[in-house]
Motif scaffolding. Structure first.
Motif, PDB file in Angstrom:
ATOM      1  N   LEU A   1       0.831  -1.110   0.067  1.00 38.32           N
ATOM      2  CA  LEU A   1      -0.069   0.300   0.052  1.00 38.32           C
ATOM      3  C   LEU A   1       0.751   1.079  -0.014  1.00 38.32           C
ATOM      4  N   LEU A   2       0.782   2.064  -1.165  1.00 39.61           N
ATOM      5  CA  LEU A   2       1.448   3.416  -1.362  1.00 39.61           C
ATOM      6  C   LEU A   2       0.544   4.548  -1.060  1.00 39.61           C
ATOM      7  N   HIS A   3       1.104   5.612  -0.527  1.00 40.51           N
ATOM      8  CA  HIS A   3       0.165   6.746  -0.395  1.00 40.51           C
ATOM      9  C   HIS A   3       0.630   7.696  -1.396  1.00 40.51           C
ATOM     10  N   GLY A   4       0.212   8.011  -2.556  1.00 42.73           N
ATOM     11  CA  GLY A   4       0.528   9.162  -3.488  1.00 42.73           C
ATOM     12  C   GLY A   4      -0.509  10.185  -3.153  1.00 42.73           C
ATOM     13  N   GLN A   5      -0.672  10.975  -4.274  1.00 48.50           N
ATOM     14  CA  GLN A   5      -1.419  12.209  -4.117  1.00 48.50           C
ATOM     15  C   GLN A   5      -2.290  12.367  -5.528  1.00 48.50           C
ATOM     16  N   GLU A   6      -3.529  12.632  -5.494  1.00 48.87           N
ATOM     17  CA  GLU A   6      -4.075  13.157  -6.690  1.00 48.87           C
ATOM     18  C   GLU A   6      -4.273  14.810  -6.594  1.00 48.87           C
ATOM     19  N   PHE A   7      -3.672  15.389  -7.768  1.00 46.78           N
ATOM     20  CA  PHE A   7      -3.826  16.962  -7.761  1.00 46.78           C
ATOM     21  C   PHE A   7      -5.018  17.375  -8.764  1.00 46.78           C
ATOM     22  N   HIS A   8      -6.091  18.019  -7.895  1.00 42.44           N
ATOM     23  CA  HIS A   8      -7.170  18.349  -8.453  1.00 42.44           C
ATOM     24  C   HIS A   8      -7.429  19.756  -8.968  1.00 42.44           C
ATOM     25  N   THR A   9      -7.755  19.912 -10.162  1.00 45.07           N
ATOM     26  CA  THR A   9      -8.017  21.236 -10.619  1.00 45.07           C
ATOM     27  C   THR A   9      -9.509  21.063 -11.186  1.00 45.07           C
ATOM     28  N   SER A  10     -10.266  22.212 -11.140  1.00 45.74           N
ATOM     29  CA  SER A  10     -11.499  22.222 -11.887  1.00 45.74           C
ATOM     30  C   SER A  10     -11.382  22.731 -13.174  1.00 45.74           C
ATOM     31  N   TYR A  11     -10.107  22.713 -13.736  1.00 42.03           N
ATOM     32  CA  TYR A  11      -9.931  23.250 -15.068  1.00 42.03           C
ATOM     33  C   TYR A  11      -8.792  22.281 -15.962  1.00 42.03           C
ATOM     34  N   TRP A  12      -7.711  22.034 -15.702  1.00 44.71           N
ATOM     35  CA  TRP A  12      -6.745  21.530 -16.415  1.00 44.71           C
ATOM     36  C   TRP A  12      -6.729  19.990 -16.638  1.00 44.71           C
ATOM     37  N   GLY A  13      -7.534  19.275 -15.537  1.00 47.42           N
ATOM     38  CA  GLY A  13      -7.475  17.891 -15.566  1.00 47.42           C
ATOM     39  C   GLY A  13      -6.912  17.596 -14.296  1.00 47.42           C
ATOM     40  N   HIS A  14      -7.142  16.125 -13.897  1.00 48.87           N
ATOM     41  CA  HIS A  14      -6.602  15.641 -12.717  1.00 48.87           C
ATOM     42  C   HIS A  14      -5.251  14.816 -12.863  1.00 48.87           C
ATOM     43  N   LEU A  15      -4.445  15.059 -12.126  1.00 43.37           N
ATOM     44  CA  LEU A  15      -3.090  14.213 -12.091  1.00 43.37           C
ATOM     45  C   LEU A  15      -3.015  13.166 -10.840  1.00 43.37           C
ATOM     46  N   GLY A  16      -2.401  12.233 -11.089  1.00 46.12           N
ATOM     47  CA  GLY A  16      -1.755  11.058 -10.201  1.00 46.12           C
ATOM     48  C   GLY A  16      -0.402  11.307 -10.022  1.00 46.12           C
TER      49      GLY A  16
ATOM     50  N   GLN B   1      11.307  15.356  -7.117  1.00 42.74           N
ATOM     51  CA  GLN B   1      11.375  14.605  -5.863  1.00 42.74           C
ATOM     52  C   GLN B   1      11.200  13.046  -6.636  1.00 42.74           C
ATOM     53  N   GLN B   2      11.593  12.780  -7.740  1.00 43.14           N
ATOM     54  CA  GLN B   2      11.709  11.536  -8.512  1.00 43.14           C
ATOM     55  C   GLN B   2      10.221  10.707  -8.272  1.00 43.14           C
ATOM     56  N   GLY B   3       9.002  11.656  -8.593  1.00 38.98           N
ATOM     57  CA  GLY B   3       7.915  11.099  -8.580  1.00 38.98           C
ATOM     58  C   GLY B   3       7.438  10.750  -9.901  1.00 38.98           C
ATOM     59  N   VAL B   4       6.247   9.984 -10.108  1.00 40.12           N
ATOM     60  CA  VAL B   4       5.784   9.624 -11.241  1.00 40.12           C
ATOM     61  C   VAL B   4       4.552  10.226 -11.631  1.00 40.12           C
ATOM     62  N   VAL B   5       4.293  10.953 -12.832  1.00 36.75           N
ATOM     63  CA  VAL B   5       3.132  11.668 -13.105  1.00 36.75           C
ATOM     64  C   VAL B   5       2.257  11.024 -13.948  1.00 36.75           C
ATOM     65  N   GLY B   6       0.973  11.047 -13.862  1.00 38.21           N
ATOM     66  CA  GLY B   6       0.035  10.398 -14.965  1.00 38.21           C
ATOM     67  C   GLY B   6      -1.377  11.233 -14.856  1.00 38.21           C
ATOM     68  N   TYR B   7      -1.807  11.277 -16.100  1.00 36.42           N
ATOM     69  CA  TYR B   7      -3.398  11.667 -16.044  1.00 36.42           C
ATOM     70  C   TYR B   7      -4.286  10.850 -15.955  1.00 36.42           C
ATOM     71  N   VAL B   8      -5.325  11.059 -15.042  1.00 34.24           N
ATOM     72  CA  VAL B   8      -6.255  10.070 -14.561  1.00 34.24           C
ATOM     73  C   VAL B   8      -7.621  10.308 -15.136  1.00 34.24           C
ATOM     74  N   HIS B   9      -8.400   9.354 -15.101  1.00 28.66           N
ATOM     75  CA  HIS B   9      -9.787   9.360 -15.900  1.00 28.66           C
ATOM     76  C   HIS B   9      -9.917  10.732 -16.806  1.00 28.66           C
ATOM     77  N   PRO B  10      -9.177  10.365 -18.018  1.00 29.57           N
ATOM     78  CA  PRO B  10      -9.229  11.679 -18.737  1.00 29.57           C
ATOM     79  C   PRO B  10     -10.612  12.295 -19.461  1.00 29.57           C
ATOM     80  N   PHE B  11     -11.088  11.063 -20.187  1.00 27.06           N
ATOM     81  CA  PHE B  11     -12.311  11.775 -21.031  1.00 27.06           C
ATOM     82  C   PHE B  11     -13.382  10.781 -21.127  1.00 27.06           C
ATOM     83  N   ASP B  12     -14.567  11.660 -20.705  1.00 30.05           N
ATOM     84  CA  ASP B  12     -16.005  10.996 -20.883  1.00 30.05           C
ATOM     85  C   ASP B  12     -16.592  10.769 -22.138  1.00 30.05           C
TER      86      ASP B  12
END
Length: 411
Positions: free
Chosen positions: A84-99, A137-148
């Motif tokens: 179990l790893l604890h990362g972060q979801e960065f929320h915007t109401s505009y640009w899209g969400h990041l993992g 900080q050597q993290g990994v970036v992804g785009y999450v739930h991109p398009f409906d």
């Protein structure tokens, strides 16, 4: 008492490597009154035979429910078989969400941006800026739930920053399978691949693991990553996710090789046309409608499905004369129990093809993203929520630099 003994699929390939699955988008706690704990989330993962869970700590409005659990190392509740790893979801109401996975120093604050009518209304920081802070900080970036739905810059206002960040080298993976429409997301993904960007697939359920959500359980959408056999560790798993040794699925299992290269590999060919051997297989818990080899965004081979449309073993050749990419995709047209998703779907990451003297000319795809970025630029110009003129200038510079990347593809 009735004892039920589960039998694993008989898979057609074996090697010194093996495939380890993970769900890169889970929320241990989100809304509601019920509270989940790390030990119970590990229990949920074990019940789903899910070795790796990325709990993305995130705000719920202006609260961050799991902030106290964030850490840069595996949670102490982890076991030898379930991390179990604890990362972060960065929320915007505009640009899209990041993992944001594998943060090695600190959680990023503020946890969100572009919340209209709040003190965080500014469109800065952009996802590109957050990606830079993550990579620092050597993290990994992804785009999450991109398009409906499939985004069309000619018909609608677009705000997703995805094509900007991919062009600027900020994105390590995309959730082709996520809490979104997989086919619509894949169409945009294919266009990015056609532009020469090497972008692997991952998968995340976006499960709210403290209560029953509209989706299935933890691990409904999962990514399999090929790693060397041995102790379960997240670092080599993430490293090979970034290299594209992956397939994403909500049920069907896939195998694919091309020219002797595995998923995520590259074939180098001299100039001319070549018949390149491929191998493909499928094993599924439900029937699927289609098993297809996709090259450069087009279906180039429909593969025969056996049994109850739940197995396949195919070999053949594909004509190759130009630089590009190919992948294997399985899909159905409607939902099928017990897969609690929009429809059964699975895709490998690409295998890339480099032909001497051949250069991709993605005129239509590059023009599509230029029109997209032009919409983003117009939105930035019209926005009145900036804290400073420097914020606006920074964002416009990021958009302009990304647009130039696509412009070069038209030359």
């Amino acid at each position: 008492m009735v004892t039920v003994r589960l039998q694993p699929f008989g898979l057609p390939e074996s090697s010194d490597s093996h495939w380890v699955s993970g769900d890169v988008h889970v929320h241990m706690n989100y809304g509601g009154a019920y509270r989940n704990t790390p030990s119970h989330l590990v229990f949920q993962a074990a019940a789903e035979n899910l070795p790796i869970v990325e709990d993305l700590v995130v705000n719920k409005e202006q609260r961050i429910p799991d902030m106290a659990y964030f850490r840069t190392t595996p949670d102490p509740a982890s076991t030898a078989n379930n991390l179990l790893l604890h990362g972060q979801e960065f929320h915007t109401s505009y640009w899209g969400h990041l993992g944001l996975l594998h943060l090695t120093r600190n959680f990023l604050l503020p946890d969100y941006a572009a919340y209209a009518n709040t003190a965080a209304a500014s469109l800065f920081p952009t996802n590109a800026t957050i990606a830079d802070l993550t990579h620092d900080q050597q993290g990994v970036v992804g785009y999450v739930h991109p398009f409906d739905t499939y985004p069309d810059p000619a018909k609608e206002k677009l705000t997703s920053e995805l094509p900007v960040d991919v062009a600027l080298g900020k994105v390590d993976y995309i959730e082709v399978l996520g809490f979104s429409d997989h086919q619509s997301t894949a169409r945009v993904w294919y266009r990015l691949l056609n532009c020469g960007f090497r972008l692997p697939t991952a998968a995340g359920t976006d499960a709210m693991a403290n209560f029953t959500s509209l989706r299935g359980p933890v691990g409904l959408n999962r990514v399999y990553v090929e790693v060397p056999k041995g102790i379960l560790e997240v670092e080599p798993w993430l490293a090979n996710l970034k290299r594209g040794h992956t397939f994403a699925t909500n049920g069907p299992l896939l195998g694919f090789s091309l020219g002797g290269q595995p998923i995520g590999g590259e074939i180098k060919l001299p100039a001319g046309t070549h018949e390149v051997k491929f191998k493909a297989w499928l094993r599924s818990i439900v029937p699927v409608d289609y098993l297809e080899v996709i090259c450069n965004g087009k279906i180039v081979r429909n593969l025969k499905l056996g049994g109850n449309h739940d197995t396949a073993d195919e070999e053949g050749t594909l004509p190759m004369s130009a630089t590009g990419w190919c992948l294997l995709r399985a899909s159905s047209e409607k939902a099928t129990k017990p897969i609690l998703d929009l429809y059964p779907y699975a895709t490998t990451s690409p295998i890339y093809i480099a032909v001497d003297g051949s250069k991709a000319r993605p005129t239509e795809d590059a023009s599509y993203f230029i029109a997209w970025i032009d919409q983003l630029t117009a939105g930035v110009q019209a926005n009145k929520d900036w804290n400073t003129a420097e914020e606006k200038a920074t964002v416009l510079d990021q958009l302009a630099r990304a647009r130039k990347v696509y412009e070069k593809l038209l030359e």
